[in-house]
Design an enzyme around this catalytic site. Sequence first.
Site, PDB file in Angstrom:
ATOM      1  CD1 TRP A 134      -2.558   1.711   0.377  1.00 35.06           C
ATOM      2  CD2 TRP A 134      -2.059   1.931   2.559  1.00 35.06           C
ATOM      3  NE1 TRP A 134      -3.273   2.763   0.871  1.00 35.06           N
ATOM      4  CE2 TRP A 134      -2.986   2.916   2.194  1.00 35.06           C
ATOM      5  CE3 TRP A 134      -1.594   1.860   3.870  1.00 35.06           C
ATOM      6  CZ2 TRP A 134      -3.467   3.858   3.113  1.00 35.06           C
ATOM      7  CZ3 TRP A 134      -2.071   2.781   4.785  1.00 35.06           C
ATOM      8  CH2 TRP A 134      -3.001   3.768   4.411  1.00 35.06           C
ATOM      9  CG  ASP A 215      -2.290  -2.475   7.195  1.00 33.05           C
ATOM     10  OD1 ASP A 215      -3.433  -2.447   7.701  1.00 33.05           O
ATOM     11  OD2 ASP A 215      -1.902  -1.656   6.344  1.00 33.05           O
ATOM     12  CE  LYS A 251      -9.952   0.162   3.122  1.00 33.47           C
ATOM     13  NZ  LYS A 251      -9.590   0.761   1.863  1.00 33.47           N
TER      14      LYS A 251
HETATM   15  N1  KET Z   1      -3.925  -0.505   5.154  1.00 30.07           N
HETATM   16  C1  KET Z   1      -4.118  -0.877   3.886  1.00 30.07           C
HETATM   17  C2  KET Z   1      -3.439  -2.089   3.374  1.00 30.07           C
HETATM   18  C3  KET Z   1      -4.975  -0.117   3.073  1.00 30.07           C
HETATM   19  O1  KET Z   1      -5.188  -0.521   1.832  1.00 30.07           O
HETATM   20  C4  KET Z   1      -5.604   1.047   3.584  1.00 30.07           C
HETATM   21  C5  KET Z   1      -6.452   1.870   2.715  1.00 30.07           C
HETATM   22  C6  KET Z   1      -5.356   1.370   4.926  1.00 30.07           C
HETATM   23  C7  KET Z   1      -4.508   0.571   5.684  1.00 30.07           C
HETATM   24  C8  KET Z   1      -5.944   2.559   5.585  1.00 30.07           C
HETATM   25  O2  KET Z   1      -7.301   2.611   5.654  1.00 30.07           O
HETATM   26  P1  KET Z   1      -8.042   3.479   6.771  1.00 30.07           P
HETATM   27  O3  KET Z   1      -9.184   4.109   6.060  1.00 30.07           O
HETATM   28  O4  KET Z   1      -7.072   4.485   7.315  1.00 30.07           O
HETATM   29  O5  KET Z   1      -8.462   2.518   7.810  1.00 30.07           O
HETATM   30  N2  KET Z   1      -6.418   1.809   1.452  1.00 30.07           N
HETATM   31  C9  KET Z   1      -7.268   2.504   0.450  1.00 30.07           C
HETATM   32  C10 KET Z   1      -7.470   3.943   0.697  1.00 30.07           C
HETATM   33  C11 KET Z   1      -6.443   4.893   0.121  1.00 30.07           C
HETATM   34  O6  KET Z   1      -5.276   4.577  -0.021  1.00 30.07           O
HETATM   35  O7  KET Z   1      -6.842   6.050  -0.166  1.00 30.07           O
HETATM   36  C12 KET Z   1      -6.716   2.204  -0.957  1.00 30.07           C
HETATM   37  O8  KET Z   1      -5.658   1.577  -1.082  1.00 30.07           O
HETATM   38  O9  KET Z   1      -7.357   2.618  -1.918  1.00 30.07           O
END
Ligand code: KET
Length: 405
Positions: A134, A215, A251
């Site tokens: 990511w 993660d 998610k």
């Molecule tokens: N870890 C991973 C692997 C991940 O893909 C994301 C979000 C997060 C943590 C953080 O999510 P949070 O909303 O802070 O709980 N990924 C998506 C969001 C982005 O990057 O804008 C994505 O990869 O699209």
Amino acid sequence: MDSSFSSIVPAPQDPILTVYFASRDDPSPVKLNLSGGSYRSEEGKPLVLQAVRRAEQQLANDMSRDKDYLPLDGLAEFNKLSAKLILGDESSAVKENRVVTIQCLSGTGSLRVGAEFLAKHNQERVILVSNPTWGNHPNIFSLAGMSVEYYRYYDPKTRGLDFKGMLEDLGAAPSGAIVVLQACAHNPTGVDPTLKQWEQIRQVVRSKSLLPFFDNAYQGFASGDLESDAQAVRMFVNDGGECLIAQSFAKNMGLYGERIGALTIVCTSEDVARKVKSQLLLVVRPMYLSPPIHGASIVTTILKNSDMYNDWTVELKGMANRILRMRKQLNEALQARGTPGDWSHIIRQIGMFSFTGLNEKQVRFIAKEYHIYMNYDGRVSIAGLSSKTVSQLADAIHAAVTRMA
Ligand code: KET
């Protein structure tokens, strides 16, 4: 007038945001944004889960609730239930009081607090992330002052796991280094190790005294089952060793904008856990004082009410199943068009995303000619597709592959 900021140069844009802006500015009525990782319904709309609606109604009707500050570590009940969700009802680490959980700002905030804590208290500066990972991982850890290195993970030839490379790189890491492992539904590749492979990864991690940082952003999104998706993490916790876990409800409960998640640190004894917790609070206070109350209240309401919890698991399974259907439909649509190449990875890969194998030229072509936006590395959010838009994407991929080879 002179500006204090006149010597500032524009920052390089985050690749996910670049695509977001390009899509936002495209006036086409058929445009489709498949770049970001947020779930869409069959109607192409963001989905608020019924369990969340019920929880919010219950909270709104409860006049005894107030909006006072939460403690630095957040809502105590939320922390307890979040730890239970990932570690399991029977976790001996929890029973032995050697687990510290603090409420944080979603997955990102949990990673960030964990990174600050590690930068201060872990002797080894090296932190390994998968190649690729990511896009925010390297930023989060280097901003905290750590030295980010990569371990081999994805093999473009097989579009699967480079397991041998992964074990070799972990085996060669300096003792005491931190290793970031995605608990399930790996972003961006959609490639997860099998449980047997996880066991071998665990053995290397423990024998080299690496510190695992999970993660856990997609629990329930890989298999549709919260327990199955927790197996890799539990394998590491059950061996009695230490690990960190960044947990997100963005998610799996669809609470993206509520910014609700948790950081858990599993320690080797109650005494260590107490000290760790006191230091975590020192990280939190100057960063944001204390976390927000609403998302934590929603999650807690759902996790402690068996009715709502059951509704949630059914809806979660529904989301995971819809993603599987979209994978199948896309694969079939490409086969029906006779699109050159093997597209079986679309159904083999797991979670929200598919790492299509399309290159940047093809991705740009698809955006220009078909108004479909995906990331330049070829990652497409399958969770953003619907039965109506599958054929649009299949047409676009077919044209890109046949004309931009
Ligand atoms: N870890 C991973 C692997 C991940 O893909 C994301 C979000 C997060 C943590 C953080 O999510 P949070 O909303 O802070 O709980 N990924 C998506 C969001 C982005 O990057 O804008 C994505 O990869 O699209």
